[in-house]
Scaffold this motif. Sequence first.
Motif, PDB file in Angstrom:
ATOM      1  N   ALA A 174       0.824  -1.210   0.000  1.00 31.18           N
ATOM      2  CA  ALA A 174       0.000   0.000   0.000  1.00 31.18           C
ATOM      3  C   ALA A 174       0.852   1.251   0.000  1.00 31.18           C
ATOM      4  O   ALA A 174       0.574   2.206  -0.700  1.00 31.18           O
ATOM      5  CB  ALA A 174      -0.931  -0.008   1.208  1.00 31.18           C
ATOM      6  N   ASN A 175       1.916   1.241   0.782  1.00 36.78           N
ATOM      7  CA  ASN A 175       2.842   2.389   0.822  1.00 36.78           C
ATOM      8  C   ASN A 175       4.176   1.898   1.350  1.00 36.78           C
ATOM      9  O   ASN A 175       4.302   0.756   1.815  1.00 36.78           O
ATOM     10  CB  ASN A 175       2.278   3.544   1.663  1.00 36.78           C
ATOM     11  N   THR A 176       5.178   2.771   1.269  1.00 38.91           N
ATOM     12  CA  THR A 176       6.535   2.377   1.688  1.00 38.91           C
ATOM     13  C   THR A 176       6.601   2.106   3.180  1.00 38.91           C
ATOM     14  O   THR A 176       7.392   1.277   3.629  1.00 38.91           O
ATOM     15  CB  THR A 176       7.546   3.466   1.324  1.00 38.91           C
ATOM     16  N   GLY A 177       5.784   2.825   3.959  1.00 40.02           N
ATOM     17  CA  GLY A 177       5.794   2.600   5.409  1.00 40.02           C
ATOM     18  C   GLY A 177       5.348   1.194   5.752  1.00 40.02           C
ATOM     19  O   GLY A 177       5.951   0.517   6.585  1.00 40.02           O
ATOM     20  N   ILE A 178       4.255   0.744   5.096  1.00 37.32           N
ATOM     21  CA  ILE A 178       3.771  -0.624   5.334  1.00 37.32           C
ATOM     22  C   ILE A 178       4.819  -1.634   4.879  1.00 37.32           C
ATOM     23  O   ILE A 178       5.116  -2.615   5.552  1.00 37.32           O
ATOM     24  CB  ILE A 178       2.435  -0.846   4.606  1.00 37.32           C
ATOM     25  N   GLY A 179       5.401  -1.352   3.684  1.00 38.88           N
ATOM     26  CA  GLY A 179       6.441  -2.270   3.191  1.00 38.88           C
ATOM     27  C   GLY A 179       7.593  -2.375   4.170  1.00 38.88           C
ATOM     28  O   GLY A 179       8.108  -3.463   4.458  1.00 38.88           O
ATOM     29  N   THR A 180       8.024  -1.220   4.711  1.00 39.37           N
ATOM     30  CA  THR A 180       9.135  -1.218   5.685  1.00 39.37           C
ATOM     31  C   THR A 180       8.741  -1.971   6.946  1.00 39.37           C
ATOM     32  O   THR A 180       9.527  -2.747   7.505  1.00 39.37           O
ATOM     33  CB  THR A 180       9.510   0.225   6.026  1.00 39.37           C
ATOM     34  N   LEU A 181       7.491  -1.766   7.412  1.00 39.56           N
ATOM     35  CA  LEU A 181       7.034  -2.445   8.624  1.00 39.56           C
ATOM     36  C   LEU A 181       7.091  -3.953   8.456  1.00 39.56           C
ATOM     37  O   LEU A 181       7.574  -4.673   9.333  1.00 39.56           O
ATOM     38  CB  LEU A 181       5.604  -1.988   8.938  1.00 39.56           C
ATOM     39  N   PHE A 182       6.602  -4.451   7.292  1.00 37.20           N
ATOM     40  CA  PHE A 182       6.598  -5.903   7.112  1.00 37.20           C
ATOM     41  C   PHE A 182       7.986  -6.445   6.825  1.00 37.20           C
ATOM     42  O   PHE A 182       8.275  -7.602   7.092  1.00 37.20           O
ATOM     43  CB  PHE A 182       5.600  -6.286   6.010  1.00 37.20           C
ATOM     44  N   ARG A 183       8.854  -5.592   6.248  1.00 37.18           N
ATOM     45  CA  ARG A 183      10.271  -6.022   6.145  1.00 37.18           C
ATOM     46  C   ARG A 183      10.865  -6.191   7.539  1.00 37.18           C
ATOM     47  O   ARG A 183      11.565  -7.172   7.818  1.00 37.18           O
ATOM     48  CB  ARG A 183      11.058  -4.971   5.345  1.00 37.18           C
ATOM     49  N   GLN A 184      10.538  -5.246   8.436  1.00 39.52           N
ATOM     50  CA  GLN A 184      11.017  -5.372   9.819  1.00 39.52           C
ATOM     51  C   GLN A 184      10.417  -6.600  10.488  1.00 39.52           C
ATOM     52  O   GLN A 184      11.075  -7.281  11.277  1.00 39.52           O
ATOM     53  CB  GLN A 184      10.668  -4.106  10.593  1.00 39.52           C
ATOM     54  N   ARG A 185       9.142  -6.884  10.171  1.00 37.78           N
ATOM     55  CA  ARG A 185       8.514  -8.080  10.742  1.00 37.78           C
ATOM     56  C   ARG A 185       9.213  -9.345  10.248  1.00 37.78           C
ATOM     57  O   ARG A 185       9.463 -10.283  11.008  1.00 37.78           O
ATOM     58  CB  ARG A 185       7.048  -8.095  10.321  1.00 37.78           C
ATOM     59  N   GLU A 186       9.521  -9.344   8.923  1.00 35.17           N
ATOM     60  CA  GLU A 186      10.248 -10.495   8.372  1.00 35.17           C
ATOM     61  C   GLU A 186      11.613 -10.660   9.030  1.00 35.17           C
ATOM     62  O   GLU A 186      12.032 -11.760   9.362  1.00 35.17           O
ATOM     63  CB  GLU A 186      10.405 -10.313   6.868  1.00 35.17           C
ATOM     64  N   VAL A 187      12.293  -9.497   9.243  1.00 36.86           N
ATOM     65  CA  VAL A 187      13.589  -9.548   9.935  1.00 36.86           C
ATOM     66  C   VAL A 187      13.409 -10.080  11.349  1.00 36.86           C
ATOM     67  O   VAL A 187      14.199 -10.897  11.841  1.00 36.86           O
ATOM     68  CB  VAL A 187      14.243  -8.151   9.938  1.00 36.86           C
TER      69      VAL A 187
END
Length: 954
Positions: free
Chosen positions: A279-292
């Motif tokens: 949806a946006n870069t913030g959501i993408g970053t959040l889920f990247r952090q979740r994956e990490v």
Amino acid sequence: MGWKDAPVEKTPAWASAPVVKQNNAERSLGGTLLEGATNIPASFGHVIGGLAEMVTSPVQTVKGITNLVEGGVRKVLPAGANDFLTRLEQSSLLEADRLASSPEGQRQITATADAMGSFYKDRYGSKQGFYNALATDPVSVGLDVATVATGGAAGLRNLGGRAAAAGSKSAPAFLKTADALGTVAKYTDPISPVVGGTIYTAAALPRFVTKHTQNFFEPFTQGGRESIKARAFMDSLQGNPELVKQAIELAGQGHTPEQIASIMQNSGLAALIDTSRQANTGIGTLFRQREVAALQPRANMLAEGAVGEEQAATNANNALNVETATATKQQQAEILAQRVAQARALAQQRQATQGQIAGLGQRQESDILALQTEAERRTAAAAEQAAQQQASVAAEQQAIAGSVPETSQLKVGETVTGRRAAVKADVQEKVVTPAYNAAFALAPDKFVVPSVLQTAAELRAGTSVKINPDLAPKTSETLRVFGDVAETRVNPLTGEKYTVNVPQKVTLSKADDLIQAINQDYGSLKNSVLPGANRARTNLKDLKAAIEADVKNGVSEEAFAAYKNAQQTANTQVIQPFNKGWVANLEREGSTGVQMQAPEDVVKTILSGQDEASRFVRALGQDEIAMSAVRAGILDAYRNEVIRNGVIRPAAHDLFMSNTKYGRALKALDDAGMDIRSELSAFGEKSRALLDRNGAVEQGTRQQVTAIDKEFTARQDKVRQQTRDAIDSAKETGAVTRTAMQEFGATTRAKILDGFKTRIAELETKYKPSIEQNKAAQTEAEKLLTKLSGDTYNITPEMARSQLETIAKQNPDLRAVIEDTRKYLEHEANFRSLSKDGQTQGGGVRSLATDAQGKPVMPWIKGLPSSVVNFVLARIGKQINPKLAAEIAMSTINSTAFGDALQTALKYKRGKVGTYANTPTPKPNFPAIRGKVGVANAVQNALAPPSQNAFAEQ
């Protein structure tokens, strides 16, 4: 080309008069209804004609609709709607579509709006206008009423819901009015009983309008967004409650949303989850952090486990090494024990042989001892005779060495220092002073010294060049008598006395005092390293040059010649002999106040070279006291350097007398009459003669002892040979016995070694499989770590090797971690594949600025207000989808949130409007009409705006 063939614009269909029979007389309600029933076919034909005109004249239709949207909607909508459109304009949502960019555009908008307003005013502005419209064009009136009622009902229900949520008292009125409008729409749709087949039933139009109106307004209503999200989750699971329950159960077990989609092999769910996170870069970053956050602990555990397995392998290998070492020690101990036993047996046998050999040896020793005793007696007699002779020589050497006198070097130096002062004073008094007095007598008169006064004045005026009284005290003191003096004079005209300053005049004697003072201070500063010494020496040179120039100019030539002769006499008789070189340092003190030439080193200085000895001779060579003292000092130096342990060493004597050391200095002294070398040579010759006698004694004794040794050595060799023969026989017997013992020992040790090899093989069978398993697990973990650290995940362990080793001592179950990580990565890969398939099939969150054609609110015939609302609200959608996508993404952040979202979706039920709008309308059976009207069953409106709700019911 198509754009060149555009049709000529015509008057819009909605502005033309209906093509039905008209009656301008005043109508009653009953007459109106009767007349309207008879005009239904003609009115229906007019509707069909309007639809055909819209399709065949798209340019005129588009332009009319656009102008209506911007201008007409302002005049036909209520004040609240106009306020809503004003807020939209202020937020720039309609900026790209506004037509008011030019005066011509404003004119067109106003004209279209006025025409639209006039049309509806004539039709519905009065009772008779309504009766006329209902009588002459009943199908269009029905469409208008159904369109407004249907759209109004849905809008008012949403407004009522919002008002109720805000606590407004007007909420019941909104809802009641909405129900009434819905009833009106239900019973005023005129086309349903007429059109079948290709146009479908007109009764479906209100339901269709309601459905899409709801889609547009739903995100802005209370609970609307939650409904959209619930439908999104239900649709991604095919609307199957059982699949939703299965997903909820998996979420309750702790599976992530990605794992659930992978386990269920559901591409729709995967596409929804995956695309919502874009949806946006913030959501993408959040889920990247979740994956990490999910993979980092696994990476850490894999790293810990890899180290643990490595440590386990090391431990097992260490255990193998320990037990191997133990077995090795045991084997070595057994071999050692065997060797000890064998050694004991061999020792016993050897002991017996050695006992026999020892007896032979003892007899040999007894015989040899007797021979040695006799040889020693004869050698001792020869040595005693030699010792007596050498003692006599040593006594004579001691006597010669003792004859070399010993004296104090300090006293020698003090004597020389004293004699220097005495001899110098005597020469000064008897030779130098009379020469100076003769010169002074030739220059009794005083004379001026301008050069001295000028130089002295310059030195006094300077800061860095002045005479320092601490460095040149004698010169500073003498200069005080130089300078101007007051002189009284008489004025020859008046006879008055007056005083003037005139330059000081001095005698030759006073001038010489200054020269002597300068010489003395310069001599004291010659080797000085004190601060300012260099400058002081320069100033003294300048001052001396000035006084010498004044002397030359101030006295007669005869007096000046006598003065120079006195200076030359002083130089040759005093300065050169006594004030130069080391002799001058006998009384001179350095900057530390210590005598520059130490008295105890005077003899050492004289002997250090021919020049130093010659300087002594030049100063004190005629003084017997000084010469005698130095001679005694040289003998003392000879004693200290040549004699050791009371013996004169020839080599040291030769070195002392050589030119390499003191030879040239001794020659210079002898040339002055000291005669020291002959005495020293006599000491050396006597000592050398005694050493020769001692050498002859030693040589005779050595020859006598050699003869004794030769005789007795031959006799001892004979005894030893006899003993060796007997011993060889005994050894041969013992060797045979020991060989047999050693062969037995070798056989025993071979059996021990075989047992050791068997034990080692058992240990390898015990430990090596586990070591290989540990290493295999370590390798698998490291492979997974390599995969995690690649471009896809970019995850690396967070701890240093030393920390991992500490943690790994707990030896975690690496195989479980490997299996967990492998399953995680497999689910991830499967999830991405399912997402790709799902998106290919149209699943997921659709693009915010879609190019797909929206479904028309209704055909573009008479229901333009509804289309205007749809056109305006399409702009709002650009602010809706990203937020909904982000909310859906946050619902998939973890298993708990995902399970809650699915529970909500499972409980979702449509409202009355949604149920009505999404319930298929049954097609009536009108065989007489179906198929007779040549219009498509579902006309796609090219002017309809894009679907503003990505999750709207289709």
